[in-house]
Design an enzyme around this catalytic site. Structure first.
Site, PDB file in Angstrom:
ATOM      1  CB  CYS A  79       7.646  -1.279  -1.401  1.00 15.55           C
ATOM      2  SG  CYS A  79       6.787  -1.794   0.106  1.00 15.55           S
ATOM      3  CG  HIS A 181      10.840   0.961   1.202  1.00 12.77           C
ATOM      4  ND1 HIS A 181      10.191   1.808   0.328  1.00 12.77           N
ATOM      5  CD2 HIS A 181       9.874   0.348   1.916  1.00 12.77           C
ATOM      6  CE1 HIS A 181       8.890   1.719   0.519  1.00 12.77           C
ATOM      7  NE2 HIS A 181       8.669   0.837   1.472  1.00 12.77           N
ATOM      8  CD  GLU A 183      12.945   3.899  -0.872  1.00 10.13           C
ATOM      9  OE1 GLU A 183      11.807   3.973  -0.366  1.00 10.13           O
ATOM     10  OE2 GLU A 183      13.303   2.951  -1.607  1.00 10.13           O
TER      11      GLU A 183
END
Length: 201
Positions: A79, A181, A183
């Site tokens: 990001c 992102h 994750e």
């Protein structure tokens, strides 16, 4: 060991948990000596470009990251962390980045809602070990108001569309960036993080 750089901004714990879930050893650290000892570096990030660069410089982390990049250590920016890898950002002014990749970070000039937030699909441009197992059209989770503008089109592995082509995954040798992102991107994000971990020699 994967060093996740703690410079006061970023989604550190969820990135760390994702790597540990995948079976990789990872450590959140702001210590340049720990980063130097690591096998790979992850630069996460949430927030403003200028503030992030100031924190990196203040803690001698910018120089540490540049020196490790020169040694060909794998570096992943996530990001804002991806944007910091580039030469310059025009977020609320004009600010110098780490300069590890060629390009500038510019604001969306669009009728669409800003920030670009939510799930959007990846469009594959090139095959690469980093994208192994990722199909055209898989969705990942974005939150950003600025995006990469670069002439280095061969670095862009995946795009997404948000009124313009938005580079979503980039790679030039050992330097890797993901604008979204991973994750927070479910199975697709975990596949990308696993592929990154498996690139570590």
């Amino acid at each position: 060991m994967i060093a996740i750089v703690d410079y006061g901004v970023g989604n550190l714990k969820s990135v760390n948990k994702a790597f540990q879930y995948l079976g990789f050893q990872s450590l959140i650290t702001s210590d340049p000596k720990e980063i130097d000892k690591s096998d790979a570096i992850v630069l996460p990030g949430v927030g403003a470009f200028k503030d992030a660069m100031e924190q990196l410089k203040k803690n001698d982390l910018a120089q540490c990251i540049k020196e490790n990049a020169e040694k060909k250590k794998l570096i992943l920016g996530i990001c804002l962390g991806m944007q910091l890898l580039y030469e310059k950002s025009y977020e609320d002014g004009e600010w110098e980045g780490l300069g590890l990749l060629k390009g500038e970070i510019v604001k969306f000039n669009s009728q669409l809602k800003i920030p670009h937030m939510g799930w959007n699909k990846l469009s594959k441009r090139f095959d690469d070990d980093l994208g192994r197992g990722i199909q055209d059209g898989e969705y990942v989770y974005f939150v950003h108001s600025y995006y990469l503008d670069t002439h280095a089109k061969d670095d862009i592995l995946f795009n997404t569309q948000y009124d313009v082509d938005v580079p979503a995954v980039v790679r030039n040798g050992n330097i890797i960036g993901m604008q979204f992102h991973p994750e927070k991107s479910g199975g697709t994000g975990l596949k990308l993080l696993r592929n990154f971990g498996e690139l570590i020699k």
